[in-house]
Write a protein that holds these residues in place. Structure first.
Motif, PDB file in Angstrom:
ATOM      1  N   CYS A 250       1.037  -0.426  -6.545  1.00 48.74           N
ATOM      2  CA  CYS A 250       2.418  -0.376  -5.594  1.00 48.74           C
ATOM      3  C   CYS A 250       2.415  -1.931  -4.282  1.00 48.74           C
ATOM      4  N   GLY A 251       0.790  -1.942  -3.865  1.00 44.30           N
ATOM      5  CA  GLY A 251       1.197  -2.871  -2.691  1.00 44.30           C
ATOM      6  C   GLY A 251       1.517  -2.115  -0.724  1.00 44.30           C
ATOM      7  N   LEU A 252       1.722  -0.894  -1.799  1.00 44.81           N
ATOM      8  CA  LEU A 252       2.186  -0.179  -0.067  1.00 44.81           C
ATOM      9  C   LEU A 252       1.938  -0.262   0.910  1.00 44.81           C
ATOM     10  N   VAL A 253       0.364   0.031   0.946  1.00 51.01           N
ATOM     11  CA  VAL A 253      -0.813  -0.790   2.754  1.00 51.01           C
ATOM     12  C   VAL A 253      -1.315  -1.807   2.708  1.00 51.01           C
ATOM     13  N   GLY A 254      -0.953  -2.899   1.872  1.00 51.94           N
ATOM     14  CA  GLY A 254      -1.805  -4.034   1.882  1.00 51.94           C
ATOM     15  C   GLY A 254      -0.673  -4.561   2.521  1.00 51.94           C
ATOM     16  N   ILE A 255       0.616  -4.339   2.578  1.00 49.85           N
ATOM     17  CA  ILE A 255       2.300  -5.096   2.938  1.00 49.85           C
ATOM     18  C   ILE A 255       2.444  -3.877   4.499  1.00 49.85           C
ATOM     19  N   LEU A 256       1.787  -2.837   4.280  1.00 51.33           N
ATOM     20  CA  LEU A 256       1.952  -2.306   6.163  1.00 51.33           C
ATOM     21  C   LEU A 256       1.216  -3.112   6.757  1.00 51.33           C
ATOM     22  N   PHE A 257      -0.108  -3.164   6.186  1.00 52.51           N
ATOM     23  CA  PHE A 257      -1.399  -4.361   6.977  1.00 52.51           C
ATOM     24  C   PHE A 257      -0.777  -5.690   7.700  1.00 52.51           C
TER      25      PHE A 257
END
Length: 399
Positions: A250-257
């Motif tokens: 879903c992209g959570l970690v990439g969006i966070l960074f």
């Protein structure tokens, strides 16, 4: 942690005549309508209105085990105005009891409820349903013992997509009934992430990503700076930081960074089937003022022979400062191709952030494979979650 999930998002059942059709008064009901209204399935409110249905479950992130215990769930029916204002239309407490695998919900909405909201906010034209643990009430969990422990996240609430009620039926835009919304609060960050309601593996939020995001976001400014400096030694130079996430989901970690590292280019990679949900999440969380890093989704199969030349080039032809792999070690059969990819994308100065939940002992094999293939060593390890399934974050680099 436990995830509240919609097995069936808010909907209306149908027959020859919808039993959810608006009933103004008893006097103008037809004989067939009265029969349907008295059926044991559902009964419209006595003073006229609708009954909204949903079916929820409470499971671990992979869905391999249900909450084996008792809990009270709070179900809230909210109207949404065009400017985003939320107003409570109706609220209900429902009981999840030990041994359940699914919990049907019937939420009556009276005509007076609708009129009250329209009077308060004439622009209200869409609705959502949110299901969460009833705050302030202890729950019983026979799988993990005492419900009170030090894990930062215990229950993950769920919110339906926006819908309209027209002619007594729930109406969604496009295919939005196939998705739900997770509103995740991470320190000062507020993320809205779409997640699929079905049984797919790569379109759901998983525990380790949530715990990692929570750990970094809720750390003090000094600790957060230290974490980012250990992951990206060149971050203070002001140069563009290139980050690759393998298996973004879903992209959570990439969006966070992208939000934590303003001078970053973050590539969120996964199978083509993940593109829709990931790109929608990128759009939902994109900073309109350009204060955060750039994000893009790229199609990439760990089996490189399945990719086009341009897809492989997007990943293999760049120098990465940081490579992230989060919740990708649940299947030991994929370790070979995953470590092959890591061997190709990790340079001499690249850091690897490997995050996983202890699901089975064979997960440790990936560290042996990384050591043998890439000569990687573990610089540090942080335990992110405890009783609800131990999650760990490892920072690795080439020896």
């Amino acid at each position: 942690m436990y995830h509240v999930r919609f097995l069936k998002v808010p909907y209306t059942k149908t027959s020859k005549i919808s039993i959810f059709k608006r009933f103004e008064s008893k006097s103008n009901r037809s004989a067939e309508q009265i029969t349907l209204a008295r059926s044991p399935i559902s009964r419209p409110p006595a003073n006229g209105g609708y009954i909204i249905h949903a079916v929820v479950t409470v499971t671990t992130d992979l869905g391999e085990s249900f909450l084996y215990g008792d809990a009270q769930l709070s179900v809230t029916f909210l109207s949404i105005s065009k400017d985003g204002k939320e107003s409570i239309v109706s609220h209900q407490i429902v009981d999840w009891t030990c041994g359940m695998q699914a919990l049907p919900i019937e939420l009556p909405v009276t005509i007076s409820d609708i009129r009250r909201i329209k009077k308060q906010n004439a622009a209200a034209d869409e609705f959502i349903i949110k299901v969460d643990l009833n705050q302030g009430v202890r729950y019983v969990d026979h799988n993990h013992g005492d419900a009170e422990n030090n894990d930062p996240i215990r229950f993950l609430p769920v919110t339906s997509q926006k819908f309209e009620i027209r002619d007594g039926f729930v109406r969604y835009k496009r295919d939005d009934n196939g998705f739900v919304v997770r509103k995740v609060e991470l320190g000062n960050l507020r993320l809205a992430l779409l997640e699929e309601t079905g049984n797919s593996v790569n379109k759901h939020l998983w525990d380790s990503g949530l715990l990692l995001a929570n750990y970094i976001s809720t750390s003090s400014a000094a600790i957060q700076k230290k974490i980012l400096s250990s992951l990206i030694p060149s971050i203070a130079s002001g140069k563009i930081v290139r980050i690759l996430e393998l298996g973004t989901g879903c992209g959570l970690v990439g969006i966070l960074f992208s939000k934590l590292v303003p001078n970053s280019e973050v590539y969120l990679s996964d199978l083509e089937s993940t593109r829709d949900v990931c790109e929608r999440n990128i759009a939902l969380n994109k900073d309109r003022h350009g204060r955060h890093g750039k994000m893009r989704f790229v199609t990439f199969d760990w089996d490189s022979s399945s990719n086009t030349a341009s897809e492989n080039a997007e990943v293999y032809d760049k120098d990465w400062d940081l490579v992230i792999s989060c919740d990708c070690t649940y299947n030991p059969d994929s370790f070979g191709i995953l470590t092959d990819v890591m061997q190709k994308v990790i340079g001499q100065t690249t850091k690897l952030l490997l995050v996983h939940k202890d699901r089975h002992g064979s997960e440790k094999q990936i560290f042996d494979m990384l050591r043998d293939k890439t000569k990687f060593v573990c610089d540090s390890e942080v335990v992110l979650g405890k009783k609800m399934g131990i999650s760990r974050a490892h920072i690795l680099s080439k020896n």
